[in-house]
Design a protein around this motif. Structure first.
Motif, PDB file in Angstrom:
ATOM      1  N   ALA A  23       0.729  -1.055  -0.036  1.00  0.00           N
ATOM      2  CA  ALA A  23       0.022  -0.006   0.109  1.00  0.00           C
ATOM      3  C   ALA A  23       0.775   1.108   0.008  1.00  0.00           C
ATOM      4  O   ALA A  23       0.466   2.225  -0.417  1.00  0.00           O
ATOM      5  CB  ALA A  23      -0.904   0.134   1.085  1.00  0.00           C
ATOM      6  N   ASP A  24       1.978   1.284   0.693  1.00  0.00           N
ATOM      7  CA  ASP A  24       2.895   2.368   0.598  1.00  0.00           C
ATOM      8  C   ASP A  24       3.937   2.626  -0.670  1.00  0.00           C
ATOM      9  O   ASP A  24       4.582   3.595  -0.501  1.00  0.00           O
ATOM     10  CB  ASP A  24       3.373   2.346   1.926  1.00  0.00           C
ATOM     11  N   ALA A  25       3.764   1.716  -1.456  1.00  0.00           N
ATOM     12  CA  ALA A  25       4.364   1.592  -2.862  1.00  0.00           C
ATOM     13  C   ALA A  25       4.453   2.809  -3.499  1.00  0.00           C
ATOM     14  O   ALA A  25       2.885   3.413  -3.549  1.00  0.00           O
ATOM     15  CB  ALA A  25       4.535   0.399  -3.721  1.00  0.00           C
ATOM     16  N   PRO A  26       5.295   3.354  -4.221  1.00  0.00           N
ATOM     17  CA  PRO A  26       4.882   4.604  -5.156  1.00  0.00           C
ATOM     18  C   PRO A  26       4.370   4.150  -6.249  1.00  0.00           C
ATOM     19  O   PRO A  26       4.236   2.961  -6.737  1.00  0.00           O
ATOM     20  CB  PRO A  26       6.347   5.073  -5.525  1.00  0.00           C
ATOM     21  N   VAL A  27       3.535   5.024  -6.833  1.00  0.00           N
ATOM     22  CA  VAL A  27       2.920   4.821  -8.082  1.00  0.00           C
ATOM     23  C   VAL A  27       3.741   4.359  -9.325  1.00  0.00           C
ATOM     24  O   VAL A  27       4.627   5.231  -9.584  1.00  0.00           O
ATOM     25  CB  VAL A  27       1.869   6.209  -8.314  1.00  0.00           C
ATOM     26  N   PHE A  50       0.538  11.452 -15.283  1.00  0.00           N
ATOM     27  CA  PHE A  50      -0.180  10.344 -14.228  1.00  0.00           C
ATOM     28  C   PHE A  50       0.634  10.763 -12.830  1.00  0.00           C
ATOM     29  O   PHE A  50      -0.008  10.639 -11.871  1.00  0.00           O
ATOM     30  CB  PHE A  50       0.008   8.925 -14.666  1.00  0.00           C
ATOM     31  N   LEU A  51       2.060  10.825 -12.771  1.00  0.00           N
ATOM     32  CA  LEU A  51       2.746  10.788 -11.575  1.00  0.00           C
ATOM     33  C   LEU A  51       2.544  12.323 -11.068  1.00  0.00           C
ATOM     34  O   LEU A  51       2.553  12.010  -9.874  1.00  0.00           O
ATOM     35  CB  LEU A  51       4.244  10.641 -12.120  1.00  0.00           C
ATOM     36  N   GLU A  52       2.422  13.234 -11.667  1.00  0.00           N
ATOM     37  CA  GLU A  52       2.242  14.596 -11.106  1.00  0.00           C
ATOM     38  C   GLU A  52       0.625  14.466 -10.523  1.00  0.00           C
ATOM     39  O   GLU A  52       0.543  14.940  -9.416  1.00  0.00           O
ATOM     40  CB  GLU A  52       1.959  15.457 -12.045  1.00  0.00           C
ATOM     41  N   ALA A  53      -0.201  13.911 -11.043  1.00  0.00           N
ATOM     42  CA  ALA A  53      -1.630  13.821 -10.453  1.00  0.00           C
ATOM     43  C   ALA A  53      -1.588  12.945  -9.320  1.00  0.00           C
ATOM     44  O   ALA A  53      -2.353  13.274  -8.319  1.00  0.00           O
ATOM     45  CB  ALA A  53      -2.787  13.086 -11.777  1.00  0.00           C
ATOM     46  N   SER A  54      -0.673  11.848  -9.187  1.00  0.00           N
ATOM     47  CA  SER A  54      -0.812  11.147  -7.988  1.00  0.00           C
ATOM     48  C   SER A  54      -0.118  11.945  -6.809  1.00  0.00           C
ATOM     49  O   SER A  54       0.018  11.228  -5.671  1.00  0.00           O
ATOM     50  CB  SER A  54       0.024   9.536  -8.272  1.00  0.00           C
ATOM     51  N   GLU A  55       0.707  12.980  -7.030  1.00  0.00           N
ATOM     52  CA  GLU A  55       1.601  13.556  -5.941  1.00  0.00           C
ATOM     53  C   GLU A  55       0.393  14.280  -5.171  1.00  0.00           C
ATOM     54  O   GLU A  55       0.820  14.623  -3.750  1.00  0.00           O
ATOM     55  CB  GLU A  55       2.392  14.621  -6.651  1.00  0.00           C
ATOM     56  N   HIS A  62      -2.922  14.774  -0.164  1.00  0.00           N
ATOM     57  CA  HIS A  62      -1.819  14.015   0.148  1.00  0.00           C
ATOM     58  C   HIS A  62      -1.608  12.788  -1.219  1.00  0.00           C
ATOM     59  O   HIS A  62      -2.281  12.689  -1.813  1.00  0.00           O
ATOM     60  CB  HIS A  62      -1.959  13.039   1.416  1.00  0.00           C
ATOM     61  N   PRO A  63      -0.106  12.382  -1.106  1.00  0.00           N
ATOM     62  CA  PRO A  63       0.197  11.578  -2.170  1.00  0.00           C
ATOM     63  C   PRO A  63      -0.566  10.132  -2.315  1.00  0.00           C
ATOM     64  O   PRO A  63      -1.031   9.751  -1.177  1.00  0.00           O
ATOM     65  CB  PRO A  63       1.755  11.680  -2.111  1.00  0.00           C
ATOM     66  N   VAL A  64      -0.826   9.838  -3.488  1.00  0.00           N
ATOM     67  CA  VAL A  64      -1.482   8.519  -3.766  1.00  0.00           C
ATOM     68  C   VAL A  64      -0.362   7.527  -3.908  1.00  0.00           C
ATOM     69  O   VAL A  64       0.753   7.995  -4.398  1.00  0.00           O
ATOM     70  CB  VAL A  64      -2.340   8.586  -4.755  1.00  0.00           C
ATOM     71  N   THR A  65      -0.798   6.404  -2.982  1.00  0.00           N
ATOM     72  CA  THR A  65       0.232   5.496  -3.205  1.00  0.00           C
ATOM     73  C   THR A  65      -0.222   3.986  -3.593  1.00  0.00           C
ATOM     74  O   THR A  65      -1.506   3.847  -3.535  1.00  0.00           O
ATOM     75  CB  THR A  65       1.363   5.417  -1.701  1.00  0.00           C
ATOM     76  N   ALA A  97     -10.489   8.397 -12.544  1.00  0.00           N
ATOM     77  CA  ALA A  97     -10.126   6.882 -12.177  1.00  0.00           C
ATOM     78  C   ALA A  97     -10.319   6.893 -10.788  1.00  0.00           C
ATOM     79  O   ALA A  97     -11.009   5.752  -9.910  1.00  0.00           O
ATOM     80  CB  ALA A  97      -8.937   6.327 -12.706  1.00  0.00           C
ATOM     81  N   MET A  98      -9.757   7.902  -9.747  1.00  0.00           N
ATOM     82  CA  MET A  98      -9.657   8.062  -8.489  1.00  0.00           C
ATOM     83  C   MET A  98     -11.138   8.167  -8.102  1.00  0.00           C
ATOM     84  O   MET A  98     -11.781   7.752  -6.896  1.00  0.00           O
ATOM     85  CB  MET A  98      -8.937   9.232  -7.944  1.00  0.00           C
ATOM     86  N   GLU A  99     -12.061   8.967  -8.707  1.00  0.00           N
ATOM     87  CA  GLU A  99     -13.475   9.226  -8.301  1.00  0.00           C
ATOM     88  C   GLU A  99     -14.114   8.089  -8.465  1.00  0.00           C
ATOM     89  O   GLU A  99     -14.808   7.788  -7.295  1.00  0.00           O
ATOM     90  CB  GLU A  99     -14.109  10.209  -9.206  1.00  0.00           C
TER      91      GLU A  99
END
Length: 170
Positions: A23-27, A50-55, A62-65, A97-99
């Motif tokens: 769960a705590d792995a980077p995207v 994608f990586l910027e959106a996950s920050e 908070h960052p998505v992991t 996708a997150m929604e």
């Protein structure tokens, strides 16, 4: 019909998001494109988007992991496609996708037990609620009260000082 103004912005990305074991792995970003529906120079822009959106996650910023973003397909336009268009499309796709995924916020929660005189019970319970704590039980012991609750760790800083001042050090 004629188009006035400059060129537009067109970028379309299709893919999916999957959960990683840790769960705590980077995207992670995985390119599963077949063919050249998205030009290679735009794939890098998609990854960046994608990586910027996950920050900054959708709920609290908070960052998505713990996710892998898989790019499966997309579409370009000869004139209107650009790196910025694909970066923006990737950010919007990630947000969508997150929604749909209903993410959960992983936050450390502290189990707290507070013992205070009965006359301060209302103030203590109100204080626990004000720091977003969840009261699990209250118990009367002679002339004092024991409040069992759970409080987010980031709200625990200054907790004992505030509690001491509102109960007059009792």
């Amino acid at each position: 019909k004629k188009q006035s103004g400059g060129s537009g912005q067109y970028g379309r990305v299709i893919g999916y998001v999957e959960q990683l074991e840790q769960a705590d792995a980077p995207v992670e970003f995985f390119n599963a494109l077949v063919g050249n529906n998205i030009l290679p120079e735009y794939v890098a822009a998609c990854e960046k988007g994608f990586l910027e959106a996950s920050e900054k996650g959708p709920q609290l910023g908070h960052p998505v992991t713990g996710l892998r973003v898989v790019l499966k397909d997309g579409a370009t336009h000869v004139v209107d496609s650009s790196e910025m268009a694909f970066k923006t499309a990737a950010k919007m796709a990630f947000k969508q996708a997150m929604e749909n995924a209903k993410p959960a916020v992983l936050e450390p929660i502290m189990s707290v037990e507070i013992q205070c005189p009965e006359e301060f019970q209302g103030q203590v319970v109100g204080f626990v609620n004000s720091v977003q704590g969840m009261i699990s039980s209250t118990e009367n012991l002679f002339s004092s009260v024991v409040v069992q609750c759970e409080v987010p760790l980031n709200r625990m800083f200054g907790f004992s000082s505030n509690l001491r001042s509102m109960t007059q050090g009792k």
